[in-house]
Design a protein around this motif. Sequence first.
Motif, short mmCIF file in Angstrom:
data_model
loop_
_atom_site.label_atom_id
_atom_site.label_comp_id
_atom_site.label_asym_id
_atom_site.label_seq_id
_atom_site.Cartn_x
_atom_site.Cartn_y
_atom_site.Cartn_z
N GLU A 145 96.84 40.03 55.13
CA GLU A 145 95.91 40.08 56.27
C GLU A 145 96.59 40.63 57.53
O GLU A 145 95.94 41.29 58.34
CB GLU A 145 95.36 38.68 56.55
CG GLU A 145 94.46 38.16 55.43
CD GLU A 145 93.95 36.77 55.70
OE1 GLU A 145 94.41 36.15 56.69
OE2 GLU A 145 93.09 36.29 54.94
N GLU A 146 97.87 40.37 57.69
CA GLU A 146 98.59 40.87 58.87
C GLU A 146 98.70 42.39 58.81
O GLU A 146 98.50 43.08 59.82
CB GLU A 146 99.97 40.24 58.92
CG GLU A 146 100.78 40.61 60.16
CD GLU A 146 100.27 39.93 61.42
OE1 GLU A 146 100.31 40.57 62.49
OE2 GLU A 146 99.83 38.78 61.33
N LYS A 147 99.01 42.91 57.64
CA LYS A 147 99.20 44.34 57.48
C LYS A 147 97.89 45.11 57.58
O LYS A 147 97.82 46.19 58.17
CB LYS A 147 99.88 44.60 56.14
CG LYS A 147 100.20 46.07 55.88
CD LYS A 147 100.89 46.24 54.54
CE LYS A 147 101.20 47.70 54.25
NZ LYS A 147 101.87 47.88 52.93
N TYR A 148 96.84 44.56 56.99
CA TYR A 148 95.55 45.25 56.94
C TYR A 148 94.53 44.62 57.88
O TYR A 148 93.32 44.69 57.64
CB TYR A 148 95.00 45.23 55.51
CG TYR A 148 95.84 45.99 54.52
CD1 TYR A 148 95.73 47.36 54.39
CD2 TYR A 148 96.77 45.32 53.71
CE1 TYR A 148 96.50 48.07 53.48
CE2 TYR A 148 97.55 46.01 52.81
CZ TYR A 148 97.42 47.38 52.70
OH TYR A 148 98.20 48.07 51.80
N TYR A 149 95.03 44.06 58.96
CA TYR A 149 94.13 43.34 59.88
C TYR A 149 93.04 44.25 60.44
O TYR A 149 91.88 43.86 60.50
CB TYR A 149 94.93 42.73 61.03
CG TYR A 149 94.06 42.08 62.08
CD1 TYR A 149 93.52 40.82 61.88
CD2 TYR A 149 93.76 42.74 63.27
CE1 TYR A 149 92.71 40.22 62.83
CE2 TYR A 149 92.94 42.16 64.23
CZ TYR A 149 92.42 40.90 64.00
OH TYR A 149 91.61 40.32 64.95
N ASN A 150 93.39 45.46 60.85
CA ASN A 150 92.41 46.36 61.46
C ASN A 150 91.29 46.71 60.48
O ASN A 150 90.12 46.78 60.86
CB ASN A 150 93.10 47.64 61.94
CG ASN A 150 94.04 47.38 63.11
OD1 ASN A 150 93.84 46.42 63.87
ND2 ASN A 150 95.06 48.21 63.26
N TYR A 151 91.65 46.94 59.21
CA TYR A 151 90.63 47.26 58.21
C TYR A 151 89.72 46.06 57.95
O TYR A 151 88.50 46.20 57.81
CB TYR A 151 91.31 47.69 56.90
CG TYR A 151 92.11 48.96 57.03
CD1 TYR A 151 91.48 50.21 57.06
CD2 TYR A 151 93.50 48.93 57.12
CE1 TYR A 151 92.22 51.38 57.18
CE2 TYR A 151 94.24 50.10 57.24
CZ TYR A 151 93.60 51.31 57.27
OH TYR A 151 94.32 52.48 57.39
N ILE A 152 90.35 44.87 57.86
CA ILE A 152 89.57 43.66 57.62
C ILE A 152 88.64 43.39 58.80
O ILE A 152 87.46 43.02 58.62
CB ILE A 152 90.49 42.45 57.38
CG1 ILE A 152 91.27 42.65 56.07
CG2 ILE A 152 89.69 41.15 57.32
CD1 ILE A 152 92.31 41.59 55.82
#
Length: 394
Positions: A171-178
């Motif tokens: 979630e930290e890495k793909y936060y913007n997408y999520i």
Amino acid sequence: MKHKRDYYYDINRRFLSIIGQWPYQKPKARLFFLAFTLMFLFNSLVTQIAYMFLCKDMECIFQTLPTYFLIFNTVVKVLTYRLKSRTIKDLTDHLFADWDVLETRKEECEILEKYAEKGRRYVLIYSTYLYVTAISFASTSLWPRIMDAIFPLNTSRPIMLIWQAYYFVDEEKYYNYIFCDTLIILMICLAALIAHDTMFFIYIEHVCGLFAVIGFRFTHLIYKRDIAKKRQIEYPNDLYYEHIVFSIHAHRKALRFAKLIQNVFSKSFAIQLIINTITISVSLLQVSHLHLNDLAEMIRYFIYIIAQLFHLFCFSFQGQKLINHSLETRDKIYNSAWYEMPVRDQKLLLLVMRKSIEASTITACKIYVFSFQNFTMVLQSAMSYFMMLASFSE
């Protein structure tokens, strides 16, 4: 007349078209937009259910339930219009036909326009409030990122999603997408909520306008407007009879319209009422467990609780309005100059008064009647469930 009709219902048409529920939309377009809407909604349900399986205690599950119920409630609303599409089209056909019938009756048409304008105003207020609330709710999830930029710490603050969900990735890495995905789902959810609820408001305002037109007819049954003055005139008996019969048919048509509304929304409202009551109780429970340092979470829950109460109040307001207008018909008949009519015609008025004794209502499976009085009862029930859940969680 058509351009006026389009003006009053253009907002509803656009929202219903977005989710593929506008009755006059092309079948392929309806199916495409409906599938698109349900795909995103079910995607959200899957990620929230996945998060529940990761929870190790009830408090974690309670954090997920409010937004889970919101998405589930939206699915119920969308499927209601899909499963009742034929009845919805009949309602809309009757609504448009009434404008054509009253086109030659200036004063009655003005009454209907007044109620249509009220309906459009309610649509604007309701949709604006929901979008402002949703944006406020979503913006609180950016609070940790904003604080990291303004007051950085040695370590980054924990991320906060718009709602609790598990996306099977970092979630930290793909936060913007999520964040973008949940924001899109939230916007689609809002469009579905607004489309369903505001069209219900339009139907209620229209049937209230019909009752107002009928009351106007009975009130002015033996009066004729003159340019210079109003003066009472005596119609021939056959003309009395013709006016009364015409008004009786219009009253029956309004009652049928109200019954169609009840048939469409009754079961759906029962499910939504249960969901809203549980959601308010769970949200209150979460607020009671939050600490003062969890300001962002507390603000989110308060926004959500107020939105749920506003949602339930709007339905209770429309239900109460329908009750009041359906009962006013008998009062308007009684206050008219019925004593000037022949006895034969007075007996016809008794038929309408008899029908007007029983109020037209919007119910949840004929168990709960939407009104101001029952609105307070739901609030009391929500508080009772909150106290019960609070005792279990201690």
